[in-house]
Design a protein around this motif. Structure first.
Motif, PDB file in Angstrom:
ATOM      1  N   GLU A  43       8.108 -18.165   1.761  1.00 21.73           N
ATOM      2  CA  GLU A  43       8.438 -17.411   0.555  1.00 21.73           C
ATOM      3  C   GLU A  43       8.392 -15.905   0.813  1.00 21.73           C
ATOM      4  O   GLU A  43       7.556 -15.433   1.583  1.00 21.73           O
ATOM      5  N   PRO A  44       9.262 -15.133   0.165  1.00 22.39           N
ATOM      6  CA  PRO A  44       9.082 -13.686   0.158  1.00 22.39           C
ATOM      7  C   PRO A  44       7.677 -13.361  -0.354  1.00 22.39           C
ATOM      8  O   PRO A  44       7.273 -13.863  -1.416  1.00 22.39           O
ATOM      9  N   THR A  45       6.957 -12.568   0.390  1.00 21.87           N
ATOM     10  CA  THR A  45       5.535 -12.347   0.126  1.00 21.87           C
ATOM     11  C   THR A  45       5.240 -10.859   0.004  1.00 21.87           C
ATOM     12  O   THR A  45       5.692 -10.059   0.832  1.00 21.87           O
ATOM     13  N   ILE A  46       4.483 -10.496  -1.028  1.00 26.55           N
ATOM     14  CA  ILE A  46       4.047  -9.109  -1.208  1.00 26.55           C
ATOM     15  C   ILE A  46       2.525  -9.094  -1.210  1.00 26.55           C
ATOM     16  O   ILE A  46       1.880  -9.784  -2.004  1.00 26.55           O
ATOM     17  N   LEU A  47       1.960  -8.312  -0.295  1.00 26.23           N
ATOM     18  CA  LEU A  47       0.514  -8.168  -0.175  1.00 26.23           C
ATOM     19  C   LEU A  47       0.114  -6.771  -0.650  1.00 26.23           C
ATOM     20  O   LEU A  47       0.552  -5.764  -0.084  1.00 26.23           O
ATOM     21  N   ASP A  48      -0.683  -6.719  -1.688  1.00 31.96           N
ATOM     22  CA  ASP A  48      -1.141  -5.443  -2.243  1.00 31.96           C
ATOM     23  C   ASP A  48      -2.530  -5.111  -1.712  1.00 31.96           C
ATOM     24  O   ASP A  48      -3.228  -5.968  -1.165  1.00 31.96           O
ATOM     25  N   ASN A  49      -2.903  -3.840  -1.879  1.00 34.34           N
ATOM     26  CA  ASN A  49      -4.238  -3.401  -1.475  1.00 34.34           C
ATOM     27  C   ASN A  49      -4.458  -3.582   0.033  1.00 34.34           C
ATOM     28  O   ASN A  49      -5.512  -4.015   0.480  1.00 34.34           O
ATOM     29  N   VAL A  50      -3.444  -3.252   0.821  1.00 37.80           N
ATOM     30  CA  VAL A  50      -3.528  -3.399   2.274  1.00 37.80           C
ATOM     31  C   VAL A  50      -4.050  -2.109   2.896  1.00 37.80           C
ATOM     32  O   VAL A  50      -3.483  -1.028   2.669  1.00 37.80           O
ATOM     33  N   GLY A  51      -5.108  -2.202   3.650  1.00 40.75           N
ATOM     34  CA  GLY A  51      -5.603  -1.044   4.379  1.00 40.75           C
ATOM     35  C   GLY A  51      -4.651  -0.702   5.516  1.00 40.75           C
ATOM     36  O   GLY A  51      -4.259  -1.590   6.280  1.00 40.75           O
ATOM     37  N   ASN A  52      -4.276   0.553   5.638  1.00 40.14           N
ATOM     38  CA  ASN A  52      -3.290   0.915   6.652  1.00 40.14           C
ATOM     39  C   ASN A  52      -3.790   0.649   8.063  1.00 40.14           C
ATOM     40  O   ASN A  52      -2.999   0.397   8.971  1.00 40.14           O
ATOM     41  N   SER A  53      -5.094   0.671   8.258  1.00 40.67           N
ATOM     42  CA  SER A  53      -5.647   0.436   9.597  1.00 40.67           C
ATOM     43  C   SER A  53      -5.893  -1.044   9.875  1.00 40.67           C
ATOM     44  O   SER A  53      -6.307  -1.412  10.979  1.00 40.67           O
ATOM     45  N   SER A  54      -5.650  -1.905   8.890  1.00 36.38           N
ATOM     46  CA  SER A  54      -5.843  -3.342   9.077  1.00 36.38           C
ATOM     47  C   SER A  54      -4.748  -3.903   9.969  1.00 36.38           C
ATOM     48  O   SER A  54      -3.736  -3.246  10.244  1.00 36.38           O
ATOM     49  N   ARG A  55      -4.919  -5.136  10.403  1.00 34.69           N
ATOM     50  CA  ARG A  55      -3.891  -5.770  11.225  1.00 34.69           C
ATOM     51  C   ARG A  55      -2.591  -5.953  10.441  1.00 34.69           C
ATOM     52  O   ARG A  55      -1.499  -5.758  10.985  1.00 34.69           O
ATOM     53  N   ILE A  56      -2.716  -6.297   9.154  1.00 35.57           N
ATOM     54  CA  ILE A  56      -1.519  -6.436   8.319  1.00 35.57           C
ATOM     55  C   ILE A  56      -0.807  -5.096   8.180  1.00 35.57           C
ATOM     56  O   ILE A  56       0.421  -5.028   8.134  1.00 35.57           O
ATOM     57  N   GLY A  57      -1.558  -4.013   8.144  1.00 30.13           N
ATOM     58  CA  GLY A  57      -0.971  -2.695   8.014  1.00 30.13           C
ATOM     59  C   GLY A  57      -0.404  -2.144   9.310  1.00 30.13           C
ATOM     60  O   GLY A  57       0.445  -1.251   9.277  1.00 30.13           O
ATOM     61  N   GLN A  58      -0.843  -2.681  10.443  1.00 28.72           N
ATOM     62  CA  GLN A  58      -0.479  -2.098  11.729  1.00 28.72           C
ATOM     63  C   GLN A  58       0.475  -2.948  12.561  1.00 28.72           C
ATOM     64  O   GLN A  58       1.310  -2.399  13.283  1.00 28.72           O
ATOM     65  N   GLU A  59       0.366  -4.252  12.496  1.00 27.73           N
ATOM     66  CA  GLU A  59       1.087  -5.106  13.440  1.00 27.73           C
ATOM     67  C   GLU A  59       2.416  -5.594  12.862  1.00 27.73           C
ATOM     68  O   GLU A  59       2.531  -5.855  11.668  1.00 27.73           O
ATOM     69  N   GLU A  60       3.407  -5.713  13.736  1.00 25.16           N
ATOM     70  CA  GLU A  60       4.728  -6.168  13.314  1.00 25.16           C
ATOM     71  C   GLU A  60       4.694  -7.680  13.103  1.00 25.16           C
ATOM     72  O   GLU A  60       4.548  -8.453  14.051  1.00 25.16           O
ATOM     73  N   ILE A  61       4.839  -8.103  11.849  1.00 26.66           N
ATOM     74  CA  ILE A  61       4.773  -9.521  11.501  1.00 26.66           C
ATOM     75  C   ILE A  61       6.105 -10.205  11.769  1.00 26.66           C
ATOM     76  O   ILE A  61       6.164 -11.337  12.208  1.00 26.66           O
ATOM     77  N   PHE A  62       7.189  -9.524  11.500  1.00 21.46           N
ATOM     78  CA  PHE A  62       8.545 -10.031  11.688  1.00 21.46           C
ATOM     79  C   PHE A  62       8.799 -11.261  10.835  1.00 21.46           C
ATOM     80  O   PHE A  62       9.284 -12.287  11.289  1.00 21.46           O
ATOM     81  N   GLY A  63       8.469 -11.114   9.577  1.00 22.48           N
ATOM     82  CA  GLY A  63       8.697 -12.159   8.595  1.00 22.48           C
ATOM     83  C   GLY A  63       8.807 -11.515   7.222  1.00 22.48           C
ATOM     84  O   GLY A  63       8.674 -10.295   7.077  1.00 22.48           O
TER      85      GLY A  63
END
Length: 502
Positions: A383-403
């Motif tokens: 599903e198209p996914t939106i993640l809020d409240n993401v820390g920019n230094s977190s893995r979600i904020g830094q790594e290329e998910i490609f999805g």
């Protein structure tokens, strides 16, 4: 009446051998591997598993064609005619090419028909048409000499392309390389080979001499590495992951010091300021910028950096746009978001969604696997996914998910926004949303990215260069600058002797 793409896919009998010296041939050892359809996990066909011996054969064919001059020294108008004819043949065979592209990538058939194939055709036509409009130079020498500065083709180009846009990215590399007079060995991604093989066959039909374009299908660790290490390859152009890109740099250093050009992905931000003029237009760009092709786009807008005062309004609008997108079967022309390319990539995306939970990101939308229709239960859909409240230094904020995953982070000041945008190893693309033209210029200059859009996103054309800074690589696809990158400058200094005329 809409075409029955599912039935056409079932009746396909695609070419699936290596393409070397103008003809299809099996791998030297006869080995093959399966290519799967992302929409349902079924086997489409088996493809020749090229290895070092096959790469060597392809490179030697390319080198022999180059040395013969049949293409490298051909009249520029002849090269022009062949490339323009190839563009015409791509459009004449649009349905077949689009179907081959879609069944292997999971890209919606409507996008393959209306974007991928026409874009590839435009690349070949544009570079073909450019050839008789480019001039060489005369240096400002003393009167006793004449110095000519000319561009000559490099020789054999190894082009290694990814699976997300096989036809488009292949054309970005093949069109300027061939236009300049080089020979090319193309190595498609392991799971997306069929459209590239058909493209090579059409190139011969267009008049490209045998050996000038060869396609070696196979595994990256075998065929890709062999191409990177081959001493007769003069340049490698690669689009893919940073880890593999650095391998090609190592291969070049270990062998003949060949040139290397790399485009290695991104973590591209939308930077939305409090004076954004049209929230609805911004939301459309944000949603399409990450959910197009199920987020499998190197410059996809995977980060939303938004001023805290407009966060709630923009997030609500973006969710509304995202929910309006039609999720569905790859082979349904009305589908807007479809499959992830492979089970491996599916597991990667789902793995990041688990990481998001550990990092306390809030799932504002989506976050799960889904099945769009009966019979597609084994397909690779998220599903198209939106993640809020993401820390920019977190893995979600830094790594290329490609999805299809958007990470949302807020900021308070312009300086903080720029700092967040640049706080990543990547530097491929970004967008700035503001009605203040001075702020737009200042922020665009400050952001380290190869492309910065203002009040829009992912507007592109062959006329402008594409590439990045930092870990996103170096070198540029598209534009006349790409044509430059497949040539070398030669100086011919002529001594005219005495200035007296006798």
């Amino acid at each position: 009446m809409a075409k029955n793409w599912v039935q056409q896919a079932k009746s396909l009998k695609p070419k699936n051998d290596l393409f070397i010296d103008g003809k299809f041939v099996p791998a030297a050892d006869g080995e093959r591997f399966e290519t799967l359809a992302p929409r349902d996990g079924s086997v489409i066909t088996t493809v020749a598993r090229g290895k070092a011996a096959d790469v060597d054969k392809a490179v030697k064919s390319a080198a022999a064609a180059f040395d013969s001059g049949v293409w490298s020294r051909a009249d520029v108008r002849h090269r022009q005619q062949v490339l323009i004819r190839l563009a015409e043949l791509l459009l004449e065979n649009k349905d077949e090419l689009a179907l081959l592209e879609s069944i292997e990538t999971g890209h919606p058939i409507g996008d393959s028909l209306n974007v991928d194939v026409p874009s590839a055709a435009r690349s070949f036509r544009w570079y073909g048409e450019a050839l008789d409009k480019i001039y060489d130079e005369i240096a400002p020498t003393p009167n006793s000499a004449l110095a000519l500065v000319t561009r000559e083709p490099l020789g054999v180009i190894g082009a290694v392309v990814p699976w997300n846009y096989p036809l488009i990215i292949s054309s970005w590399k093949l069109a300027p390389a061939l236009a300049a007079g080089n020979s090319v060995v193309l190595k498609p991604a392991e799971n997306t080979n069929l459209a590239s093989l058909r493209l090579a066959e059409l190139a011969i039909e267009a008049g490209l001499p045998a050996g000038v374009l060869n396609v070696v299908t196979g595994l990256g660790a075998e065929a890709g590495a062999a191409l990177g290490r081959h001493p007769q390859v003069d340049k490698i152009t690669f689009t893919g992951s940073p880890a593999v890109g650095r391998m090609f740099q190592e291969y070049a250093g270990q062998t003949n010091g060949k040139q290397v050009a790399l485009e290695l992905g991104g973590k591209s931000p939308h930077i939305v300021f409090d004076d954004v003029e049209d929230i609805e237009a911004c939301a459309v760009s944000v949603a399409w910028g990450i959910f197009y092709n199920a987020g499998q786009t190197c410059h996809g807008g995977s980060r939303l950096l938004v001023h805290e005062s407009v966060h709630d309004k923009l997030l609500e609008a973006t969710i509304r746009v995202a929910k309006s997108l039609k999720l569905g079967d790859t082979l349904d022309e009305s589908t807007q978001v479809s499959a992830i390319v492979s089970e491996k990539q599916l597991e990667r995306v789902l793995g990041y969604l688990e990481i998001a939970k550990q990092e306390n990101a809030k799932v504002a939308m989506g976050g799960s696997r889904f099945t769009p229709a009966a019979g597609l239960e084994n397909g690779y859909f998220v599903e198209p996914t939106i993640l809020d409240n993401v820390g920019n230094s977190s893995r979600i904020g830094q790594e290329e998910i490609f999805g299809p995953v958007l990470a949302v982070t807020t900021f308070k000041t312009v300086a903080e926004a720029v700092q967040l945008a640049n706080d990543t190893e990547y530097g491929l693309a970004a967008s700035v949303w503001t009605k203040d033209i001075s702020r737009a210029h200042k922020v665009a200059r400050a952001v380290r990215a190869g492309t910065v859009w203002v009040n829009t996103f992912d507007v592109a054309d062959i006329i402008v260069p594409f590439g990045g800074f930092k870990s996103s690589g170096f070198g540029r696809d598209r534009s006349l600058h790409a044509l430059d990158s497949y040539t070398a400058l030669k100086t011919t200094w002529i001594n005219l002797g005495s200035q007296e005329i006798s």
